[in-house]
Design a protein around this motif. Structure first.
Motif, PDB file in Angstrom:
ATOM      1  N   ARG A 180      16.625  92.595  38.931  1.00 39.57           N
ATOM      2  CA  ARG A 180      16.711  93.984  39.367  1.00 39.57           C
ATOM      3  C   ARG A 180      17.109  94.950  38.253  1.00 39.57           C
ATOM      4  NH1 ARG A 180      18.251  90.878  43.741  1.00 39.57           N
ATOM      5  NH2 ARG A 180      17.183  91.385  45.698  1.00 39.57           N
ATOM      6  N   VAL A 181      17.473  94.454  37.084  1.00 35.75           N
ATOM      7  CA  VAL A 181      17.896  95.373  36.023  1.00 35.75           C
ATOM      8  C   VAL A 181      16.682  96.098  35.432  1.00 35.75           C
ATOM      9  CG1 VAL A 181      19.986  94.099  35.469  1.00 35.75           C
ATOM     10  CG2 VAL A 181      17.860  93.546  34.273  1.00 35.75           C
ATOM     11  N   GLU A 182      16.912  97.306  34.925  1.00 33.92           N
ATOM     12  CA  GLU A 182      15.812  98.171  34.499  1.00 33.92           C
ATOM     13  C   GLU A 182      14.917  97.577  33.410  1.00 33.92           C
ATOM     14  OE1 GLU A 182      14.405 101.093  35.625  1.00 33.92           O
ATOM     15  OE2 GLU A 182      15.596 100.401  37.331  1.00 33.92           O
ATOM     16  N   PRO A 183      15.461  96.948  32.363  1.00 36.77           N
ATOM     17  CA  PRO A 183      14.557  96.403  31.345  1.00 36.77           C
ATOM     18  C   PRO A 183      13.545  95.409  31.912  1.00 36.77           C
ATOM     19  CG  PRO A 183      16.787  96.486  30.498  1.00 36.77           C
ATOM     20  CD  PRO A 183      16.885  96.801  31.959  1.00 36.77           C
ATOM     21  N   VAL A 184      13.979  94.585  32.849  1.00 31.39           N
ATOM     22  CA  VAL A 184      13.075  93.614  33.464  1.00 31.39           C
ATOM     23  C   VAL A 184      12.087  94.311  34.385  1.00 31.39           C
ATOM     24  CG1 VAL A 184      12.949  91.660  35.070  1.00 31.39           C
ATOM     25  CG2 VAL A 184      14.688  91.691  33.264  1.00 31.39           C
ATOM     26  N   ARG A 185      12.589  95.198  35.232  1.00 27.80           N
ATOM     27  CA  ARG A 185      11.696  95.913  36.164  1.00 27.80           C
ATOM     28  C   ARG A 185      10.641  96.727  35.418  1.00 27.80           C
ATOM     29  NH1 ARG A 185      12.232  94.091  41.297  1.00 27.80           N
ATOM     30  NH2 ARG A 185      11.554  96.080  42.131  1.00 27.80           N
ATOM     31  N   ASN A 186      11.051  97.398  34.356  1.00 28.94           N
ATOM     32  CA  ASN A 186      10.102  98.198  33.579  1.00 28.94           C
ATOM     33  C   ASN A 186       9.033  97.325  32.939  1.00 28.94           C
ATOM     34  OD1 ASN A 186      11.452 100.568  34.210  1.00 28.94           O
ATOM     35  ND2 ASN A 186      12.656 100.585  32.325  1.00 28.94           N
ATOM     36  N   ALA A 187       9.430  96.166  32.441  1.00 32.25           N
ATOM     37  CA  ALA A 187       8.463  95.253  31.828  1.00 32.25           C
ATOM     38  C   ALA A 187       7.434  94.800  32.847  1.00 32.25           C
ATOM     39  CB  ALA A 187       9.192  94.051  31.228  1.00 32.25           C
ATOM     40  N   TRP A 188       7.894  94.449  34.033  1.00 29.16           N
ATOM     41  CA  TRP A 188       6.962  94.008  35.065  1.00 29.16           C
ATOM     42  C   TRP A 188       6.066  95.150  35.542  1.00 29.16           C
ATOM     43  CZ3 TRP A 188      11.011  90.622  38.048  1.00 29.16           C
ATOM     44  CH2 TRP A 188      10.996  89.323  37.517  1.00 29.16           C
TER      45      TRP A 188
END
Length: 212
Positions: A171-179
């Motif tokens: 749920r953290v932004e770096p992961v969500r943005n990558a996906w």
């Protein structure tokens, strides 16, 4: 302290010599830059060194370690590591690894009886947060528990912690943005067994499994 440092330096020289004996260009390739395939988020425990237990060479893993392998969106250290690994190093995998015998997890269990509970410190805040993450799994009631049952309970809590921190990680932004931008990023939750030296996968999530 000087004796300890001297020993570390001596072992470093021996290691470097062995590496160059096997491959004269061993260090030259790393000096040109890094291209790790994975980010490793693990526990700071001295018995769980990422490169050693995975047999990895320098340049293969980008590593962040903290007490009990916690993932906190307000932790600027971790968030900056995640952003750099994903956006700049373009890692394809993030491995979140806990380990049986984790002292941080045990501290979360024992916190109400510890002096740490009365402190206003970074460690107290972190263990309090960890206890909150594990609240649904904490033992209650019986105190006359056999040693083998205590071991099993602790193992279950360590696994629950990996799953709890994994839930934060997706749920953290770096992961969500990558996906969101379609980056090929896979997340893996693992457990390391101190007794066998083995890693075990608990959970994996990839881009196509991202929920709306």
């Amino acid at each position: 302290m000087l004796t300890t440092l001297s020993s570390l330096i001596a072992k470093n020289r021996s290691w470097a010599l062995q590496c160059r004996d096997r491959n004269a260009d061993y260090f030259a390739k790393d000096a040109e830059g890094q291209a790790p395939h994975s980010l490793w988020i693990g526990c700071s425990d001295s018995r769980v060194p990422a490169e050693v237990l995975t047999g990895s060479h320098p340049g293969e893993l980008f590593v962040h370690r903290n007490i009990a392998n916690m993932v906190m969106a307000e932790d600027d250290n971790l968030m900056s590591v995640l952003q750099y690994a994903i956006d700049y190093l373009r890692v394809a995998n993030i491995v979140l690894c806990g380990h049986y015998g984790c002292g941080g997890v045990q501290a979360a269990v024992n916190l109400p009886q510890m002096a740490l509970n009365d402190e206003n410190s970074a460690l107290s805040r972190r263990i309090t947060r960890l206890r909150g993450d594990l609240a649904a799994h904490l033992p209650c009631g019986r105190t006359d528990v056999a040693p083998e049952e205590n071991v099993a309970r602790h193992a279950a809590l360590v696994e629950a912690n990996v799953l709890a921190q994994f839930a934060h990680l997706i749920r953290v932004e770096p992961v969500r943005n990558a996906w969101r931008r379609g980056a090929p990023l896979a997340l893996h939750g693992c457990i390391y067994d101190l007794h066998s030296g083995h890693l075990q996968a608990l959970i994996t999530q990839q881009q196509e499994e991202l929920s709306a």
